[in-house]
Scaffold this motif. Structure first.
Motif, short mmCIF file in Angstrom:
data_model
loop_
_atom_site.label_atom_id
_atom_site.label_comp_id
_atom_site.label_asym_id
_atom_site.label_seq_id
_atom_site.Cartn_x
_atom_site.Cartn_y
_atom_site.Cartn_z
N GLY A 144 9.88 2.05 4.65
CA GLY A 144 10.80 3.18 4.59
C GLY A 144 11.21 3.53 3.16
N LEU A 145 10.63 2.84 2.19
CA LEU A 145 10.98 3.07 0.79
C LEU A 145 10.06 4.11 0.16
N ASP A 146 10.65 5.07 -0.54
CA ASP A 146 9.86 6.04 -1.30
C ASP A 146 9.20 5.32 -2.46
N VAL A 147 8.05 5.84 -2.89
CA VAL A 147 7.31 5.22 -3.99
C VAL A 147 8.11 5.30 -5.28
N LYS A 148 8.72 6.44 -5.52
CA LYS A 148 9.42 6.66 -6.78
C LYS A 148 10.68 5.78 -6.89
N GLY A 149 10.68 4.86 -7.86
CA GLY A 149 11.84 4.05 -8.18
C GLY A 149 12.11 2.87 -7.26
N ASN A 150 11.18 2.50 -6.41
CA ASN A 150 11.44 1.41 -5.46
C ASN A 150 10.39 0.30 -5.48
N LYS A 151 9.64 0.20 -6.55
CA LYS A 151 8.58 -0.80 -6.59
C LYS A 151 9.13 -2.23 -6.49
N ARG A 152 10.20 -2.53 -7.21
CA ARG A 152 10.77 -3.88 -7.17
C ARG A 152 11.33 -4.20 -5.79
N GLN B 88 0.86 -1.18 0.00
CA GLN B 88 0.00 0.00 0.00
C GLN B 88 0.90 1.23 0.00
N ILE B 89 0.38 2.31 -0.53
CA ILE B 89 1.11 3.57 -0.55
C ILE B 89 0.42 4.53 0.40
N LYS B 90 1.24 5.12 1.27
CA LYS B 90 0.73 6.10 2.22
C LYS B 90 1.81 7.15 2.40
N ASN B 91 1.46 8.41 2.19
CA ASN B 91 2.41 9.52 2.30
C ASN B 91 3.65 9.31 1.43
N ASP B 92 3.45 8.82 0.21
CA ASP B 92 4.53 8.57 -0.76
C ASP B 92 5.57 7.56 -0.27
#
Length: 153
Positions: free
Chosen positions: A32-40, A6-10
């Motif tokens: 602790g991973l940002d949404v941008k560039g860390n999906k894998r 789930q994504i919460k607060n990016d």
């Protein structure tokens, strides 16, 4: 056992679906991973977390000693906490907790609040390795002794 991201607060969060007493319960775990560039990376963490949850025993084994449980908990904590925090846990466990509970021979299912309070009272009265008295309240708190024992139980 199932889970999702789930994504919460990016940030990515792992949601693990558990069953307790026949009811579904969700556990949220921050990656602790940002949404941008860390999906894998987030997907890999999800897979690892689900494997860990499936391997962990659902209920404490009735014949495990509390000291052995602390040892097993340390192995899990090593992967879950910062290395400096883990070193503090390990030092305190090996110096104070494990020797005390090895001597007591208490099983995990037998440990009560009064047993834990007796442990803290003993360390406050006679916890120093040089034999010159007990550990200070600050040492009990800052030395992660309280955190270690309460997190393990």
């Amino acid at each position: 056992m199932t889970g999702s991201l789930q994504i919460k607060n990016d940030k990515y969060y792992i949601i693990v679906n558990l069953k307790e007493n026949g009811k579904r319960k969700q556990k949220w775990i921050a990656t602790g991973l940002d949404v941008k560039g860390n999906k894998r990376k987030a997907e890999q963490l999800l897979r690892e977390t689900l494997l860990e949850c499936e391997r962990a025993p659902a209920r404490p084994v009735s014949n495990i000693l509390f000291a052995d449980y602390i040892r097993a908990w340390l192995k899990v904590a090593e992967r879950r906490v910062d290395s400096v925090t883990f070193q503090g846990y390990k030092l305190m466990a090996n110096a104070q907790v494990i020797p005390y509970f090895d001597q007591s021979g208490l099983l995990l299912q037998e440990v009560t609040r009064s047993d834990l309070q007796a442990f803290f009272d003993e360390k406050a009265a006679r916890g120093r390795k040089d034999g010159k008295g007990g550990l200070s309240p600050s040492s009990l708190r800052k030395g992660r002794l309280v955190s270690l024992v309460s997190a393990a139980v």
